[in-house]
Structure formats: structure tokens, C-alpha cells
Design an enzyme around this catalytic site. Sequence first.
Site, mmCIF file in Angstrom:
data_model
loop_
_atom_site.group_PDB
_atom_site.id
_atom_site.type_symbol
_atom_site.label_atom_id
_atom_site.label_comp_id
_atom_site.label_asym_id
_atom_site.label_seq_id
_atom_site.Cartn_x
_atom_site.Cartn_y
_atom_site.Cartn_z
ATOM 1 N N GLU A 64 35.213 -6.145 11.023
ATOM 2 C CA GLU A 64 34.081 -6.061 10.093
ATOM 3 C C GLU A 64 34.342 -6.906 8.846
ATOM 4 O OE1 GLU A 64 32.887 -2.020 9.269
ATOM 5 O OE2 GLU A 64 33.512 -1.306 11.248
ATOM 6 N N ASN A 122 39.224 2.303 14.875
ATOM 7 C CA ASN A 122 38.793 1.328 13.882
ATOM 8 C C ASN A 122 38.816 1.979 12.498
ATOM 9 O OD1 ASN A 122 37.524 -1.334 13.382
ATOM 10 N ND2 ASN A 122 35.715 -0.157 12.825
ATOM 11 N N HIS A 182 37.213 -5.186 5.081
ATOM 12 C CA HIS A 182 36.266 -5.239 3.960
ATOM 13 C C HIS A 182 37.072 -5.499 2.680
ATOM 14 C CE1 HIS A 182 32.874 -4.130 6.369
ATOM 15 N NE2 HIS A 182 33.432 -2.987 6.757
ATOM 16 N N GLU A 203 37.175 5.352 11.591
ATOM 17 C CA GLU A 203 37.584 5.864 10.281
ATOM 18 C C GLU A 203 38.077 7.316 10.315
ATOM 19 O OE1 GLU A 203 34.328 5.072 7.616
ATOM 20 O OE2 GLU A 203 34.310 2.938 8.096
ATOM 21 N N ASP A 224 34.438 -9.065 5.685
ATOM 22 C CA ASP A 224 33.664 -9.701 4.616
ATOM 23 C C ASP A 224 34.499 -9.660 3.345
ATOM 24 O OD1 ASP A 224 33.334 -7.010 3.805
ATOM 25 O OD2 ASP A 224 31.255 -6.927 4.468
#
Length: 613
Positions: free
Chosen positions: A272, A207, A243, A166, A274
Site C-alpha cells: 500500500e 498485512n 504508508h 492489521e 504512498d
Amino acid sequence: MRSLLHPMRGGGLAVALATLATAGLGLLAVGTAPAAVAQGATLDQLAQAQGRYFGSATDNSELNDSSYTAVLGSEFGSITPGNSMKWDTTEPSQGQFNFSGGDAIVSFAQAHNQQVRGHNLVWHSQLPSWVSNLPAGQVQAAMENHITKEASHYKGKVYAWDVVNEPFNDDGTYRTDAFYNAMGKDYIADALRTAHAADPGAKLYINDYNIDGSGAKADAMYQLASDLKKQGVPLDGIGFQGHLAIQYSFPSNMQQNLQRFADLGLDVAFTELDVRMEMPADSTKLATQADYYRQVTNACLAVSRCVGITVWDFDDKYSWVPSTFQGQGAACLYDENLQQKPAYAAVQTALGGSGGNPPGGGTDTTAPSAPTGLTVSGTTSSSVSLKWTASTDNVGVTGYDVYRGSTKVGSTTSTSYTDSGLSASTSYSYTVKAKDAAGNVSAASSAVTATTAASGGGTPGTGAVKVQYKNNDSAPGDNQIKPGLKVVNTGSSAVDLSKVTIRYYFTGDSGASTFSAWCDYAAVGCSNVTQKVVALSSPKAGADHYVEVGFTSGAGSLAAGASTGDIQARINKSDWSNFNESDDYSYATNTAYADASKVTVYVSGTLAGGIEP
């Protein structure tokens, strides 16, 4: 260089590993058909047959749950430690290292023949205070020492590292953390070189979140990756966190976005994934969620260098979402009782499986039930809004097709739809059909007839609203439209904002015919604002599309006489070509908020203010 794919588990699954591409990519050779898989294959087995992996995050406390670990150890081929490899855990005090948490997860993975993605080495968050308190001249040495110690400890045990996590703000600028403040953006290249020196066999990633589709942040990441590759920095891949949330539109141009990074010679992966929703969950929300998971999986399969997908975690019991996003949850493939959700079936089908476990096994051929309760929820002079009761299916409903007469006019994953661009004072007949992940389509619902209103704007009444507009874009010929919007309650009672929508009308002009809509700022919070672009079925002068801005339940109610405050929206085309806003129906040049008769506002689908084109 180690192979990306771990050896296969679960005997009897034939995967032709000899077809894997050279250079350690771990992908099926161009033109090679995916290997056949056995009935009842796991997600990872299906992914392996496509030359990819399918993994999950986990955490140390979860390893004590035997029911959970039984699924973790069998369904997934890759594991990412959620927290136990982060800086605050591994080096809480300068020079004092503790790798016990990460070691336990690595041991679990080795016992179940799984690969490990290391997460992460350098991040602005979960960073011990001693790092942030260092003099700027000591930060680089501390960073390099931390990376060297941890990457060396896990050398040969970790397939890939999220080296830098990030690095960007949402607008594409660099985060001003301890590392950037001390070294500028060069800290990223230094971190990658240091990690490569400690473990030359590990794949090295940057990432980040909100780079899954096109936008300023993805563009910034692309520029960074391109620069690093030109400089010969050891960067192997980009991690797209994924996300997502169903209350926001699906990221635009996801496949094309992945491909442009792959074209730089980089691997790409969803790291990641979801898909959260506002609680409580229901069948409609779960169907939308399933469609989002399906689209992500398809995007990965369409890009040869997309090496795999990791979900963050796989069941709702251990999801991070409820504690981070108030009132939201149900983000995972399994529910809190380890039961597969429609999202699981959607992913399984996308990977080439049977789409879950229908009764009796085999291919799902059962169509959903026909939608019931189709009613007209609102009309204007140019639109009809419909709603209906959700269908049921043995695996899961993934969406609905809406028909005007015998013509399909649109599709939706929710149980409501607005058909726009209609003629005033005209009757129309509608039916709806449901569909599932296997492509089965239900019988049509009972028909309903709606008559559009006469031409003209709405007449405010008790609890009525109006919309105000200002122009935030000084260049009407550039590649973005930037309307400022504000809803004002002109009535004498409060209005539930979740029932309010705004429409700003524009023309797409030349170039791409697909669009993205964004919230750059909202006084009520962008997390409480929704936006989507809708094409008019019958274009009008100055309008062939509109951006519809709405509100979630989190926006609350708007008191009598109150306003929502500033909402800064933004629209762009998928190819970022220019607009010509000067002749758009809703366009005006005022740079201070003023009443706007050509921007319309609706309450529960009924026109409350403004004049439609």
C-alpha cells in the site's frame, strides 16, 4: 501453484521467464541478470525484468475515469481493490453476500492482463456492526463462513489474499477486536487455514502498517510469522503497507527487516505504498518524497523474496491521504492531472529505467541548476545552520550535498542543513551542490562564510524558551534511551513551535553506528513531532550524537508561560545492542520534570537555552 507474474504486455519487451525460480516464487534465479527492457518501458515492465511486479490500488468509482484507467491499465501489472472486497461491502448483513464491486475490478484486471491482490478477508475496521455484536461463541463460525464464501467466489481469479489485516497495535500488542476477543491470537491461524481450504492456489498474507523498519511492531509480526511457520500454518507472505511521510524519518533498516522475514521462507511485498507530505507541496518536498520512493524500491530489489510493490493509489486525485490526514497530501507517483512527479522518475531509475522522460528521450545527462540564495540561518558555539533556494532539474532534484571548504560534510533532501560539532568563535566557508535521480550533480552554489558563537549557553529573551527533562528509563545499560522532554515558553509572547528544536546528547558506545528515533507519546500529538539522530562531526565528552526533536506546523504556537506538555522520545541502535547512558552528556536520573542545562533548545536555529557540550 500459479506463477506470480502475469504474462507480459506491450509487445517487444523481452523478459526471460525461463529464468524464474522454481517453487512458484516468480523471482529471477540467483545469479541471473535482469532481462533487457525497451526504452519507454512501464514501471511494471521494468519490475518484471527484475522478477517482480509493480501494481496499484484502485476503486470502483475510479473506473469511470477514462484518462485514469488508460494509465491504470497500461502502467501497472497488478491491481488491489481498495474497498470493494472488504467485509462491510461483501457481507453487510449476515449471510447476505454482494461481490459485484470486486467482480468489476477483477473484470478490468482480466481485460488488461493484470493480476489481482485480494484485500482483505479479516480486519478490525470496515467491519459491519453485526459481527461486533455477535456473542463470542458465534464469531469463529461467522469468520470462517465469510472467508470461505469470498475466497471460494474468487478462486482462480485472485493471485494473493491479505487474509488478516492489521492485527497489531503500534506497540506490538494484539488489537482487541471482535476476533481476538472471541478466539485470542489463534483467530489468525484459523483464518489462514480457512482461506487455504477455500483457495489452495492463492498466496496468503498477513498485512500491516508501521512494520516497514525495525521496531516493536515489526518484532511482534516477526514472532507471529515465525510461530505460524513452525506450526505449519499456510502463511505465504507478509505485506508491508508502506504508508510513509516525509516529515518523519525513513524507516530504519528496511532491507534488513524485509530479509529476516524472507529468511523464514516467506515472500514479502510492499502492498500500500504512498509517501505523504504537509501541504502545500514544493520542489523540496517532492525531492524528499522521490528519495523515499527510491529507497523503498531499492530495498525490495535487494531482497530476492520481495515479490513486488503496490502503490495506494497511483495519482493524487484519488489518494486516500487528504481525507484521512488533515493538511497532508500529494502522496502518489502522479499528480492530480496525471502528470508524472519526481517520485515516478526515481522509481523508474531504481528499477533500471532512464529516470522519467527527459526531453528527446534516452538517458538523462542534464545536471540540476546550482542552488542559489545560500545564507546562514543561525549559529551556535558548535553549529552553523544553512538554508538555500531549491534547484531545478528536467526530471527532478533528489537531494543536496553540503561542503565545508572542499570537504563534503553531509547530504539532505531539504533546502536546509545544520553542520554541528564545530569549534567556538571560528569561521567556516560553505557551498552546496544539487543532484538528481540519474546521478547528475550541479555546479556549486556561491560560497557563504559563517562564524560560530563564543562558548556558553543561550540567554532567553522575549519569546524565549527553555527545555525540561525527566528520565523515563530505569535501566541506563539497556538497548534504548528514553528521555522525557518538555518545552516551556519563558517569554512574554507566543513562539511558533515549527521553529523550535531540542537536542539531547548521548554516546553510541559499541555496536551499530546507525540509530532510530521514535515518539512514543506527545501531548501535542506524535504526528506533530519530528525526530532524527545526528552524528557530531567532532565528538565531545559524553556526546558523539544527539537526537533532535522538532515540531511540524500542526503543533501550532506555544503561548507565553505555556509548555508543550510531555514528549516521550526513544532511541535505539539498528542492531538493538545496549547503551551505557550513565556517562552521556544529557543523561540525568530525575524522574520528574526539571530544568535541564545539558539539553539544548533552539529557535530558528539559534541557541535559546541550555549549554552545548
